[in-house]
Scaffold this active site. Structure first.
Site, mmCIF file in Angstrom:
data_model
loop_
_atom_site.group_PDB
_atom_site.id
_atom_site.type_symbol
_atom_site.label_atom_id
_atom_site.label_comp_id
_atom_site.label_asym_id
_atom_site.label_seq_id
_atom_site.Cartn_x
_atom_site.Cartn_y
_atom_site.Cartn_z
ATOM 1 N N ARG A 1 -47.085 -42.521 6.354
ATOM 2 C CA ARG A 1 -46.801 -43.957 6.373
ATOM 3 C C ARG A 1 -47.514 -44.674 5.224
ATOM 4 O O ARG A 1 -46.953 -45.561 4.580
ATOM 5 C CB ARG A 1 -47.248 -44.533 7.729
ATOM 6 C CG ARG A 1 -46.926 -45.998 7.919
ATOM 7 C CD ARG A 1 -47.066 -46.394 9.380
ATOM 8 N NE ARG A 1 -46.853 -47.818 9.553
ATOM 9 C CZ ARG A 1 -47.801 -48.692 9.907
ATOM 10 N NH1 ARG A 1 -49.029 -48.272 10.140
ATOM 11 N NH2 ARG A 1 -47.518 -49.963 10.033
ATOM 12 N N ASN B 1 -49.794 -53.770 7.079
ATOM 13 C CA ASN B 1 -50.703 -52.653 6.775
ATOM 14 C C ASN B 1 -51.992 -52.646 7.575
ATOM 15 O O ASN B 1 -52.810 -51.729 7.436
ATOM 16 C CB ASN B 1 -51.048 -52.655 5.277
ATOM 17 C CG ASN B 1 -49.877 -52.213 4.412
ATOM 18 O OD1 ASN B 1 -48.962 -51.552 4.889
ATOM 19 N ND2 ASN B 1 -49.898 -52.586 3.145
ATOM 20 N N HIS C 1 -40.095 -41.277 11.105
ATOM 21 C CA HIS C 1 -40.440 -41.836 12.412
ATOM 22 C C HIS C 1 -40.530 -40.760 13.489
ATOM 23 O O HIS C 1 -40.772 -41.068 14.651
ATOM 24 C CB HIS C 1 -39.426 -42.917 12.822
ATOM 25 C CG HIS C 1 -39.545 -44.181 12.030
ATOM 26 N ND1 HIS C 1 -38.608 -45.198 12.082
ATOM 27 C CD2 HIS C 1 -40.487 -44.595 11.139
ATOM 28 C CE1 HIS C 1 -38.977 -46.173 11.275
ATOM 29 N NE2 HIS C 1 -40.114 -45.837 10.696
ATOM 30 N N HIS D 1 -45.732 -46.930 2.353
ATOM 31 C CA HIS D 1 -46.124 -48.326 2.151
ATOM 32 C C HIS D 1 -46.661 -48.557 0.746
ATOM 33 O O HIS D 1 -46.540 -49.659 0.208
ATOM 34 C CB HIS D 1 -47.156 -48.745 3.201
ATOM 35 C CG HIS D 1 -46.546 -49.044 4.536
ATOM 36 N ND1 HIS D 1 -46.954 -50.082 5.345
ATOM 37 C CD2 HIS D 1 -45.525 -48.444 5.215
ATOM 38 C CE1 HIS D 1 -46.219 -50.112 6.465
ATOM 39 N NE2 HIS D 1 -45.362 -49.106 6.406
#
Length: 317
Positions: free
Chosen positions: A60, A92, A189, A64
């Site tokens: 992740r 975040n 995911h 990001h």
């Protein structure tokens, strides 16, 4: 698989260059720091032994990072003075495992001072995270530079869990990523945990007609409502992203087809003929998913844009 991945790289990304004019390559550190990759992998392995949430956190974090200014490790920078950095932006706040990158950087610096960028360490750590969760491996193109700018205000550019298919398509296409990349990368995911805030919109006051999103399986919605009541006060309340949240597999896609996905942005993949077809394809074929995921990860992680090799991943030189 390795041969296929090498072919993908050669075909698609040999000349992948940033707007600043530098290209990435598979053998970037062969002469300057040949032990870099194995050192980073060891650091990730050590962290995973102590905490099985590390792989999802690293994957992740890399995503990001890449979606803001390219994969330049700007997500690792600390806020300084009046500047609030990306890591302290709303999307975040829940990022964690920064210490894993710090530890890897420290060990690589001891071997080859000032050579390996934090951005490359994060890209390699994300690959290792997938492998250590039972997912595919691939050769990571290297040579990224670290950015010097990190602004929390820019995190609003990240795709939101409430996005519609058109919003998702726009977000990905702005970064040169296709609808197939969108569906393949959404497969990330399969790992991790989500707080209630990311899917609250689907289980309480969904619209004027329905309290709960009618596309959601009733028993699944009921289980989420029990974990995340309307007036939820528990700071860390939430649920795992899928039922095998530490294993990199196709469960995410299978549950999505059953109305058991968490986010509006997951459900949105079923509202478009092309993306729905890809969800079905990946749900039924582990090989099709892993090949598409590898291709899309290489593509996404080749979005570059930094200027230096940071000596400390948390501060600019």
């Amino acid at each position: 698989m390795a041969a296929i991945v090498a072919l993908l790289w050669c075909t698609l990304f040999t000349f992948s260059a940033s707007p600043l004019g530098y290209a990435l390559s598979l053998n970037y550190y062969d002469q300057t720091c040949p032990q870099a990759e194995s050192t980073i992998t060891d650091a990730v392995k050590k962290a995973v032994i102590n905490d099985n949430t590390v792989p999802s956190a690293l994957l992740r974090m890399h995503f990001h990072d890449c979606f803001i200014r390219g994969c330049d490790a700007s997500v690792l920078l600390n806020s300084v003075g009046k500047n609030t950095a990306e890591k302290d932006g709303p999307p975040n706040i829940s990022l964690h495992a920064f210490h894993v990158i710090d530890n890897a950087k420290k060990e690589v610096e001891a071997l080859c001072p000032g050579v390996v960028s934090c951005a490359d360490i994060l890209a390699l750590a994300a690959r290792d995270a997938v492998v250590l969760s039972g997912g595919p491996t691939w050769e990571v193109p290297k040579g990224r530079k670290d950015g010097r700018i990190s602004k929390a205000s820019e995190t609003k550019q990240l795709p939101s869990p409430t996005f519609s298919i058109s919003q998702l398509q726009q977000s990905f296409s702005q970064r040169g990523l296709s609808m197939e990349d969108l569906v393949a990368l959404s497969g990330g995911h399969t790992l991790g945990f989500s707080h209630c805030s990311s899917f609250q919109n689907r289980i309480h006051n969904f619209n004027t007609t329905h309290d709960v999103d009618p596309s959601m399986h009733p028993s699944f919605a009921a289980s989420l409502k029990s974990v995340c009541p309307a007036q939820n006060k528990a700071k860390n309340a939430g649920t795992t992203m899928d039922s095998s949240s530490t294993t990199f597999d196709t469960t995410y896609y299978k549950l999505l087809l059953q109305g058991k996905s968490l986010f509006s942005s997951d459900q949105a993949l079923l509202t478009n003929t092309k993306t729905q077809g890809l969800v079905s394809k990946f749900a039924s074929s582990h090989e099709a998913f892993t090949m598409a995921f590898v291709k899309s990860m290489i593509k996404m992680s080749s979005l570059t844009g930094g200027q230096e090799v940071r000596l400390d991943c948390r501060v600019v030189n």
